[in-house]
Scaffold this motif. Structure first.
Motif, short mmCIF file in Angstrom:
data_model
loop_
_atom_site.label_atom_id
_atom_site.label_comp_id
_atom_site.label_asym_id
_atom_site.label_seq_id
_atom_site.Cartn_x
_atom_site.Cartn_y
_atom_site.Cartn_z
N LEU A 112 3.14 -25.92 14.20
CA LEU A 112 2.44 -25.05 13.26
C LEU A 112 3.46 -24.49 12.27
N ALA A 113 4.59 -24.06 12.79
CA ALA A 113 5.74 -23.70 11.96
C ALA A 113 6.74 -24.86 12.04
N ASP A 118 9.22 -20.95 8.02
CA ASP A 118 7.81 -20.99 8.40
C ASP A 118 7.54 -20.05 9.58
N SER A 119 8.45 -20.03 10.53
CA SER A 119 8.28 -19.19 11.71
C SER A 119 8.21 -17.71 11.33
N SER A 232 8.64 -26.33 18.13
CA SER A 232 7.97 -25.02 18.06
C SER A 232 9.01 -23.92 18.04
N PHE A 233 8.57 -22.74 17.63
CA PHE A 233 9.44 -21.56 17.55
C PHE A 233 8.80 -20.41 18.33
N PRO A 234 8.73 -20.52 19.65
CA PRO A 234 8.04 -19.48 20.43
C PRO A 234 8.69 -18.11 20.24
N LEU A 235 7.87 -17.11 20.06
CA LEU A 235 8.37 -15.76 19.86
C LEU A 235 8.42 -14.98 21.17
N LEU A 300 3.98 -36.92 15.18
CA LEU A 300 3.93 -35.69 15.96
C LEU A 300 3.09 -34.63 15.25
N ARG A 301 3.21 -34.56 13.93
CA ARG A 301 2.40 -33.57 13.19
C ARG A 301 0.91 -33.84 13.36
#
Length: 331
Positions: A112-113, A118-119, A232-235, A300-301
Motif C-alpha cells: 500500500l505504501a 508513502d509510509s 510493507s512498512f508496519p507501524l 507483487l503489486r
C-alpha cells in the motif's frame, strides 16, 4: 502606643504568612514503559530517547522506565495491560489492535505504501482515524514509527512472479504471508528464530522478512539472492492510557506531548538510517540487496491489490476514509 486586639494580631499574622506560602509542586511520577522489542531494536532505541527527553522536559517530574524485550508484559498482553492501566505507557505494533478495529491494520498492508515517503503520507492519512479508535478504547497515541520494510531473500533468482511461485517462502508476518499466497506462491509461517531451520530443512527456499530479521538468521548462509521489494512498512506506536495521562500535572502532560512531537519528527529518518545499516551488514557478508526486478514488483503489486481489497471489505467506513485520504483508488 496603639494596642492591637488579639483578633487583629491574628489577622496580620495570617496575612504575613501568605507571602511565605508556596504552592507545593506536584509529586514526581514514575511510569513503567513496556516494549516487546530488544534494547538494540530501532524502536526500543527511539523509546529510550523519548523517555530521556520526557524526563528532561518535565524537570524530573515524570520518569519513564523502559522495560524492553517483553520483560514487563509479554507482547500479546500489552494492549490489554495498557487499556487496564496495568502499564500507563507502551510501545506496540499498531496491528495488534486490529482484532477489535480492522482499520488499525492499515500500515501492515503489503505494498500500500511503496516507499518511506508513502509510509509517512499513509500515517498522516490514518492518524485521525487511529486517534479516534484508540480514544474509544481509553488510549491516546503519542507518536508512530515504521519498522524497516521487508526484502525478498531466495536460493534461486527471482525475476518474475512465476519464479516466486516455484519457491516456498518463509515469513514471520501474516500480511506478508497473504501477499505470497495471493501471488500464487506458498507461504511458510514461522518465528524469527526458526527461519534458518525452515530453509535449512527444506520447508522453504527463501524468506520475505525485514533485513534485520535476515541478519539474525545469518541469511548469507541460507540464500544467495536478495531483492529490495519493500513489501510493507508496519507501524509501531507509543500510546498511553488516557486516565493515567490526565492524572498527571499539566507540565508533565506538556512534556510528554512535546517530546512526542520531536520523536515523531525523528522516527522516519531513524528507520531509514537503520535500514541502510542493515543492508550494509548483509552486503558485508556478500549478500547484495538488489533492486526488485520490474516484472516481479509489478506482479507483487497486482497481488497486493487483492489483499488490500479483502482488508477494505472488513475495515468498513474507517478503512475507506483512510484510503481516500491517502489517495488510493476507490475500486
Amino acid at each position: 502606643m496603639r494596642v492591637l486586639l488579639p483578633a487583629a494580631r491574628l489577622a496580620i499574622l495570617l496575612l504575613s504568612l501568605l507571602w511565605l506560602v508556596r504552592v507545593p509542586m506536584a509529586a514526581a511520577a514514575t511510569w513503567d514503559f513496556a516494549t516487546p522489542y530488544p534494547e538494540t531494536d530501532i524502536r526500543s532505541r527511539s523509546a529510550q530517547a523519548f523517555a530521556a527527553a520526557v524526563g528532561s522536559a518535565s524537570d524530573g517530574r515524570l520518569t519513564l522506565v523502559l522495560f524492553a524485550n517483553g520483560s514487563l508484559v509479554a507482547a500479546p498482553q500489552i494492549p490489554a495491560a495498557l487499556r487496564d492501566n496495568a502499564v500507563p505507557i507502551a510501545l506496540l505494533e499498531l496491528t495488534q489492535l486490529a482484532d477489535e478495529a480492522p482499520a488499525l491494520a492499515v500500515s501492515s498492508l503489503p505494498l500500500l505504501a511503496a516507499s518511506y515517503d508513502d509510509s509517512l503520507r499513509l500515517w498522516n492519512a490514518a492518524r485521525p482515524v487511529v486517534q479516534r479508535l484508540l480514544a474509544a478504547r481509553g488510549l491516546m497515541v503519542l507518536y508512530a514509527l515504521p519498522a524497516t520494510p521487508a526484502a525478498l531473500f531466495s536460493k534461486g533468482a527471482v525475476n518474475t512472479l512465476a519464479d516466486l511461485q516455484r519457491l516456498p517462502l518463509a515469513t514471520t508476518d501474516s500480511w506478508l504471508a497473504a501477499l505470497i499466497d495471493a501471488s500464487g506462491g506458498r507461504s511458510v509461517a514461522t518465528e524469527p528464530g526458526n527461519l534458518a531451520a525452515a530453509i535449512g530443512g527444506g520447508q522453504a527456499k527463501g524468506m520475505l522478512v525485514a533485513p534485520d530479521v535476515a541478519i539474525g538468521a545469518n541469511a548469507w548462509t541460507l540464500v544467495n539472492n536478495a531483492y529490495d521489494v519493500k513489501a510493507s512498512f508496519p507501524l509501531s506506536i507509543v500510546a498511553v492510557n488516557q486516565s493515567a495521562f490526565y492524572a498527571l500535572d499539566e507540565d508533565s502532560q506538556r512534556a510528554l506531548l512535546n517530546a512526542a512531537v520531536d520523536a515523531q519528527n525523528d522516527a522516519w529518518s531513524s528507520s531509514v538510517d537503520a535500514r541502510n545499516a542493515q543492508v550494509d551488514g548483509l552486503e558485508a557478508h556478500r549478500l547484495i540487496v538488489q533492486p526488485s526486478p520490474l516484472p516481479l514488483q509489478e506482479g507483487l503489486r497486482q497481488a497486493a491489490r487483492t489483499v488490500i481489497d479483502s482488508w477494505r471489505a472488513t475495515a468498513g467506513a474507517d478503512g475507506a476514509a483512510i484510503l481516500a485520504a491517502f489517495g488510493w483508488p476507490a475500486n
